[in-house]
Design an enzyme around this catalytic site. Structure first.
Site, PDB file in Angstrom:
ATOM      1  N   PHE A  44      30.569 -15.149 -15.504  1.00  0.00           N
ATOM      2  CA  PHE A  44      29.237 -15.655 -15.824  1.00  0.00           C
ATOM      3  C   PHE A  44      29.396 -17.065 -16.397  1.00  0.00           C
ATOM      4  CE2 PHE A  44      27.141 -11.251 -16.759  1.00  0.00           C
ATOM      5  CZ  PHE A  44      27.156 -10.962 -15.400  1.00  0.00           C
ATOM      6  N   ALA A  45      28.276 -17.750 -16.594  1.00  0.00           N
ATOM      7  CA  ALA A  45      28.349 -19.070 -17.220  1.00  0.00           C
ATOM      8  C   ALA A  45      29.014 -18.967 -18.590  1.00  0.00           C
ATOM      9  CB  ALA A  45      26.957 -19.676 -17.341  1.00  0.00           C
ATOM     10  N   GLU A  46      28.668 -17.925 -19.361  1.00  0.00           N
ATOM     11  CA  GLU A  46      29.313 -17.674 -20.653  1.00  0.00           C
ATOM     12  C   GLU A  46      29.464 -16.175 -20.900  1.00  0.00           C
ATOM     13  OE1 GLU A  46      27.738 -21.783 -21.094  1.00  0.00           O
ATOM     14  OE2 GLU A  46      26.554 -19.947 -20.960  1.00  0.00           O
ATOM     15  N   THR A  47      30.486 -15.855 -21.677  1.00  0.00           N
ATOM     16  CA  THR A  47      30.715 -14.506 -22.220  1.00  0.00           C
ATOM     17  C   THR A  47      30.954 -14.666 -23.711  1.00  0.00           C
ATOM     18  OG1 THR A  47      31.662 -13.662 -20.158  1.00  0.00           O
ATOM     19  CG2 THR A  47      32.234 -12.489 -22.178  1.00  0.00           C
ATOM     20  N   HIS A  76      21.782 -19.806 -24.511  1.00  0.00           N
ATOM     21  CA  HIS A  76      21.472 -18.450 -24.076  1.00  0.00           C
ATOM     22  C   HIS A  76      22.487 -17.439 -24.614  1.00  0.00           C
ATOM     23  CE1 HIS A  76      24.350 -18.366 -20.605  1.00  0.00           C
ATOM     24  NE2 HIS A  76      24.097 -17.076 -20.577  1.00  0.00           N
TER      25      HIS A  76
END
Length: 299
Positions: A44-47, A76
């Site tokens: 994902f874009a971030e974890t 987010h």
């Protein structure tokens, strides 16, 4: 070892919209290298990684990873992680949760209407750029930008370049050239290693009449340009830019901002900001979070 994880959609009015986030629970067993490996696997874009040992502290320790680096702050992930902590990890339902991030403590407030709000740090304003140079890597003509407004860097923890364009039609035609984008960043000393400058492009023409702005956010990675579906940190920078330059003729703004429609991954970000007579900014970015799944991660 197994670690519980949660998938949520952030800045999403409904499930399968907004920006995806994975939140992993741990008790200190995971190293930085393992966290990065997990973030790469999820992709994902971030974890984010929540240290459960700090759940009863005044601020819960959280680390944010993209597939290639750790971030000191991101929008987010902040809202999505606060939602998971409140709904899944705590026995109570506080109206505010404070996250301890790389930029410091960030409070997240839970509104009666289901909107989560975070207040961002005071902005810093960086370089401005020639409209023609930016238009070149975006694949449009300089006159497609709002020439009466600057192309300017803004940061509330992560730096973004804010670019105003004339219309939604122009916004939808953007096809950033990866080579030109990277050359631009290198020329301006804005691309060293994995650090990068994101580019948020906005217009006042929207898809929905009840909304106020539409935007897209691009960032380079591995000789390509990726688009983010909802970027809370960049929208905090956008809000500061709007206030500084009186773009909407006010020093107090309450806005609904569309992002991700071109992917398509529709997202809605709420802005609440003001610029005081003392020059200090209040920058609050809000959105809804939708739960998607839970599971166990084997490491």
């Amino acid at each position: 070892m197994q670690f519980p994880f949660h998938l949520v959609d952030v800045f999403a009015e409904a499930k399968y919209q907004g920006n995806q986030l994975a939140v992993v629970e741990h008790d200190g067993e995971l190293t930085s290298e393992q966290m990065l490996a997990i973030a790469r696997e999820i992709n994902f874009a971030e974890t984010t990684f929540v240290d459960r040992r700090t759940l009863q502290d005044t601020a819960v320790a959280v680390r944010i990873f993209t597939p290639d680096q750790e971030l000191p702050f991101a929008g987010h992930p902040t809202l999505g992680t606060a939602y998971v902590i409140r709904e899944a990890l705590l026995k109570t339902s506080p109206r505010q949760i404070v996250l301890k991030l790389g930029v410091g403590n960030i409070p997240v407030d839970f509104g009666e209407d289901g909107v989560l709000w975070m207040e961002q740090k005071q902005p810093t304003f960086g370089q401005t750029y020639a409209h023609a140079d930016v238009a070149d890597f975006l694949g449009i003509q300089p006159g497609n930008l709002m020439m009466n407004l600057p192309v300017e860097e803004v940061s509330t923890g992560i730096m973004f370049q804010i670019v105003p364009v004339q219309s939604r039609a122009i916004l939808n035609t953007l096809q950033p050239d990866a080579g030109k984008f990277l050359d631009f960043l290198k020329h301006h000393d804005r691309h060293v290693g994995t650090n990068r400058l994101g580019c948020l492009v906005f217009t006042t023409e929207t898809y929905e009449p009840q909304h106020d702005l539409n935007c897209r956010m691009f960032y380079p990675m591995n000789a390509t340009v990726l688009e983010d579906s909802a970027t809370g940190s960049a929208n905090g920078c956008l809000l500061a830019y709007l206030l500084k330059h009186r773009v909407l003729d006010s020093t107090e703004l309450q806005l609904r901002v569309e992002q991700g429609y071109a992917i398509p991954r529709p997202s809605l970000l709420y802005h609440d900001g003001r610029l005081g007579p003392d020059g200090r900014y209040q920058l609050r970015i809000g959105g809804r979070v939708q739960p998607v799944a839970t599971g166990l991660w084997t490491a």
